[in-house]
Design a protein around this motif. Structure first.
Motif, PDB file in Angstrom:
ATOM      1  N   SER A   3      11.876  24.378  -5.177  1.00  0.00           N
ATOM      2  CA  SER A   3      12.612  25.566  -4.726  1.00  0.00           C
ATOM      3  C   SER A   3      12.428  25.837  -3.237  1.00  0.00           C
ATOM      4  O   SER A   3      13.392  26.186  -2.528  1.00  0.00           O
ATOM      5  CB  SER A   3      12.178  26.793  -5.535  1.00  0.00           C
ATOM      6  OG  SER A   3      12.488  26.619  -6.896  1.00  0.00           O
ATOM      7  N   LEU A   4      11.193  25.695  -2.730  1.00  0.00           N
ATOM      8  CA  LEU A   4      10.944  25.961  -1.315  1.00  0.00           C
ATOM      9  C   LEU A   4      11.778  25.040  -0.432  1.00  0.00           C
ATOM     10  O   LEU A   4      12.392  25.488   0.550  1.00  0.00           O
ATOM     11  CB  LEU A   4       9.457  25.794  -0.996  1.00  0.00           C
ATOM     12  CG  LEU A   4       9.073  25.937   0.492  1.00  0.00           C
ATOM     13  CD1 LEU A   4       9.444  27.321   1.019  1.00  0.00           C
ATOM     14  CD2 LEU A   4       7.584  25.650   0.707  1.00  0.00           C
ATOM     15  N   THR A   5      11.802  23.765  -0.763  1.00  0.00           N
ATOM     16  CA  THR A   5      12.567  22.805   0.031  1.00  0.00           C
ATOM     17  C   THR A   5      14.053  23.143   0.020  1.00  0.00           C
ATOM     18  O   THR A   5      14.729  23.074   1.058  1.00  0.00           O
ATOM     19  CB  THR A   5      12.349  21.379  -0.497  1.00  0.00           C
ATOM     20  OG1 THR A   5      10.949  21.086  -0.478  1.00  0.00           O
ATOM     21  CG2 THR A   5      13.079  20.358   0.357  1.00  0.00           C
ATOM     22  N   GLY A  34      21.086  27.948  -1.395  1.00  0.00           N
ATOM     23  CA  GLY A  34      20.219  26.833  -1.759  1.00  0.00           C
ATOM     24  C   GLY A  34      19.431  27.058  -3.034  1.00  0.00           C
ATOM     25  O   GLY A  34      18.892  26.119  -3.608  1.00  0.00           O
ATOM     26  N   THR A  35      19.374  28.314  -3.480  1.00  0.00           N
ATOM     27  CA  THR A  35      18.625  28.668  -4.686  1.00  0.00           C
ATOM     28  C   THR A  35      19.503  28.721  -5.930  1.00  0.00           C
ATOM     29  O   THR A  35      19.072  28.330  -7.025  1.00  0.00           O
ATOM     30  CB  THR A  35      17.952  30.049  -4.492  1.00  0.00           C
ATOM     31  OG1 THR A  35      17.092  29.996  -3.357  1.00  0.00           O
ATOM     32  CG2 THR A  35      17.136  30.441  -5.719  1.00  0.00           C
ATOM     33  N   ILE A  36      20.722  29.186  -5.786  1.00  0.00           N
ATOM     34  CA  ILE A  36      21.602  29.468  -6.931  1.00  0.00           C
ATOM     35  C   ILE A  36      21.811  28.280  -7.876  1.00  0.00           C
ATOM     36  O   ILE A  36      21.757  28.463  -9.109  1.00  0.00           O
ATOM     37  CB  ILE A  36      22.949  30.036  -6.435  1.00  0.00           C
ATOM     38  CG1 ILE A  36      22.746  31.473  -5.944  1.00  0.00           C
ATOM     39  CG2 ILE A  36      24.013  29.990  -7.533  1.00  0.00           C
ATOM     40  CD1 ILE A  36      23.978  32.102  -5.311  1.00  0.00           C
ATOM     41  N   PRO A  37      22.044  27.049  -7.397  1.00  0.00           N
ATOM     42  CA  PRO A  37      22.269  25.948  -8.346  1.00  0.00           C
ATOM     43  C   PRO A  37      21.154  25.752  -9.371  1.00  0.00           C
ATOM     44  O   PRO A  37      21.404  25.321 -10.501  1.00  0.00           O
ATOM     45  CB  PRO A  37      22.416  24.727  -7.432  1.00  0.00           C
ATOM     46  CG  PRO A  37      22.960  25.288  -6.166  1.00  0.00           C
ATOM     47  CD  PRO A  37      22.265  26.617  -6.006  1.00  0.00           C
ATOM     48  N   ASP A  38      19.907  26.081  -8.995  1.00  0.00           N
ATOM     49  CA  ASP A  38      18.788  25.872  -9.919  1.00  0.00           C
ATOM     50  C   ASP A  38      18.654  26.968 -10.974  1.00  0.00           C
ATOM     51  O   ASP A  38      17.735  26.925 -11.805  1.00  0.00           O
ATOM     52  CB  ASP A  38      17.476  25.746  -9.140  1.00  0.00           C
ATOM     53  CG  ASP A  38      17.282  24.349  -8.573  1.00  0.00           C
ATOM     54  OD1 ASP A  38      17.923  23.409  -9.078  1.00  0.00           O
ATOM     55  OD2 ASP A  38      16.496  24.193  -7.615  1.00  0.00           O
ATOM     56  N   LEU A  39      19.555  27.936 -10.959  1.00  0.00           N
ATOM     57  CA  LEU A  39      19.546  28.949 -12.020  1.00  0.00           C
ATOM     58  C   LEU A  39      19.914  28.340 -13.366  1.00  0.00           C
ATOM     59  O   LEU A  39      19.757  28.989 -14.405  1.00  0.00           O
ATOM     60  CB  LEU A  39      20.517  30.093 -11.669  1.00  0.00           C
ATOM     61  CG  LEU A  39      20.127  30.923 -10.427  1.00  0.00           C
ATOM     62  CD1 LEU A  39      21.170  32.016 -10.181  1.00  0.00           C
ATOM     63  CD2 LEU A  39      18.741  31.546 -10.586  1.00  0.00           C
ATOM     64  N   HIS A 100      22.535  21.094  -1.695  1.00  0.00           N
ATOM     65  CA  HIS A 100      21.482  21.190  -2.720  1.00  0.00           C
ATOM     66  C   HIS A 100      21.523  19.976  -3.662  1.00  0.00           C
ATOM     67  O   HIS A 100      20.514  19.258  -3.797  1.00  0.00           O
ATOM     68  CB  HIS A 100      21.634  22.504  -3.494  1.00  0.00           C
ATOM     69  CG  HIS A 100      20.619  22.692  -4.575  1.00  0.00           C
ATOM     70  ND1 HIS A 100      19.739  23.752  -4.606  1.00  0.00           N
ATOM     71  CD2 HIS A 100      20.320  21.956  -5.690  1.00  0.00           C
ATOM     72  CE1 HIS A 100      18.969  23.655  -5.675  1.00  0.00           C
ATOM     73  NE2 HIS A 100      19.315  22.567  -6.351  1.00  0.00           N
ATOM     74  N   PRO A 101      22.640  19.703  -4.341  1.00  0.00           N
ATOM     75  CA  PRO A 101      22.656  18.543  -5.247  1.00  0.00           C
ATOM     76  C   PRO A 101      22.612  17.204  -4.526  1.00  0.00           C
ATOM     77  O   PRO A 101      22.123  16.218  -5.086  1.00  0.00           O
ATOM     78  CB  PRO A 101      23.981  18.703  -6.013  1.00  0.00           C
ATOM     79  CG  PRO A 101      24.837  19.541  -5.120  1.00  0.00           C
ATOM     80  CD  PRO A 101      23.894  20.480  -4.445  1.00  0.00           C
TER      81      PRO A 101
END
Length: 331
Positions: A3-5, A34-39, A100-101
């Motif tokens: 997440s940090l990266t 950069g955070t939203i896709p990992d939800l 991100h991906p």
């Protein structure tokens, strides 16, 4: 990546797209993008284990998601942020979602970038957490953050962060090629006949690499460090796919096998079957170690097949780090 990266990358991309006009707001919204896709990890918790694995790095990590949701979030932000147009905010979110991906595609799990096509890109040239990628990137981002909006140093520092991180990523691809040749040469010298081989870095570094090698009845796992002075040793893990025969017609089992790309072994303990995903390696670099990072218990309860991921604990993670640190130093 972790997440940090992804937050750092998103912030840097946001700055590159719109920082000159809106300052640190560009970093803020880039970090959010950069955070939203990992939800999708939280969405997966609503489903069974196999479905959650299929969802992870699927739709939310696709070009389709970046285009559609990029415009939606751009419009949403423009309702209360008036210092840039809807189009400009949409561009920022699009690039934040898309990079991100693309970054995740370099890891072992990979991404379904071209969803809904069932193609998962996984270049396997960097571990999901790599301090040499993240920390220099973070330093340059912080240096840029404390510069005034429009200051030439701000863009210079941000661009340096993007250049350094991208250069390191390119270097990991070159290193992967070198280690691949080391493994294949070792197999040739040891006269080992194999069907397929895949290589990947071990946790937190690009000095020690591992290889999974498929043979007729088993998989071989070997390690190579740039500090090695002795030949590579390969350790055998029987496939034991026949143990799964009584469950082979279950759709959930077929889906789980598909997720592993066929890189799996079956083990049996206390009358329970375990499917071990070889792609993510073992919880130690010790010879003939038997516990895999991702292992799934397969049981029948009330005439229903149940698949659960075997939990990992912090003690094992600590031991893993110690074992790999020792192995990095050479054989």
């Amino acid at each position: 990546m972790d997440s940090l990266t992804q937050i750092i990358l998103g912030a840097a991309v946001g700055e590159a797209v719109l920082g000159k006009k809106v300052g640190n707001k560009a970093m803020l919204y880039g970090a959010i993008a950069g955070t939203i896709p990992d939800l999708d990890v939280f969405i997966g918790k609503l489903f069974d284990t196999v479905t959650a694995l299929e969802i992870h790095r699927g739709f939310t990590h696709s070009v389709f998601f970046a285009i559609v949701l990029g415009w939606f979030f751009g419009w949403l932000i423009s309702l209360y942020e008036k210092d840039a147009s809807t189009k400009e905010w949409a561009q920022l979110m699009f690039w934040g979602f898309l990079t991100h991906p693309i970054l995740d595609a370099h890891t072992t799990w990979g991404t379904q970038l071209f969803w809904p096509l069932d193609i998962r890109l996984a270049f396997k040239n960097i571990f999901v957490i790599d301090p040499l990628y993240t920390l220099p990137f973070l330093v340059f981002l912080l240096m840029a953050m404390f510069q005034p909006k429009g200051n030439i140093k701000r863009r210079k520092y941000n661009n340096l962060g993007l250049i350094v991180s991208s250069s390191y990523m390119l270097l990991t691809i070159i290193i992967k090629g070198i280690t691949y040749s080391k493994f294949t040469q070792a197999l040739k010298e040891q006269k080992i006949t194999y069907k397929e081989i895949e290589t990947k870095p071990t946790p937190f570094n690009t000095i020690l690499w591992s290889a999974n090698v498929e043979t007729e009845d088993a998989y071989l796992i070997g390690y190579y460090s740039f500090f090695d002075t002795k030949p590579i040793e390969f350790y055998s893990y029987p496939k034991n796919h026949h143990l799964l025969s009584k469950y082979s017609n279950y759709t959930s089992v077929k889906r789980l096998i598909k997720i592993t790309k066929g890189w799996y072994t079956i083990s049996e303990k206390n009358n329970l079957l375990y499917l071990n995903d070889l792609r993510f390696g073992l919880l130690s670099a010790a010879p003939n170690f038997q516990q895999f990072v991702f292992s799934f218990e397969i049981t029948k309860k009330n005439n229903k097949l149940v698949i659960n991921e075997v939990p990992r604990n912090s003690e094992k993670a600590t031991q893993l780090l110690k074992d790999f640190w020792v192995r990095i130093q050479g054989n």
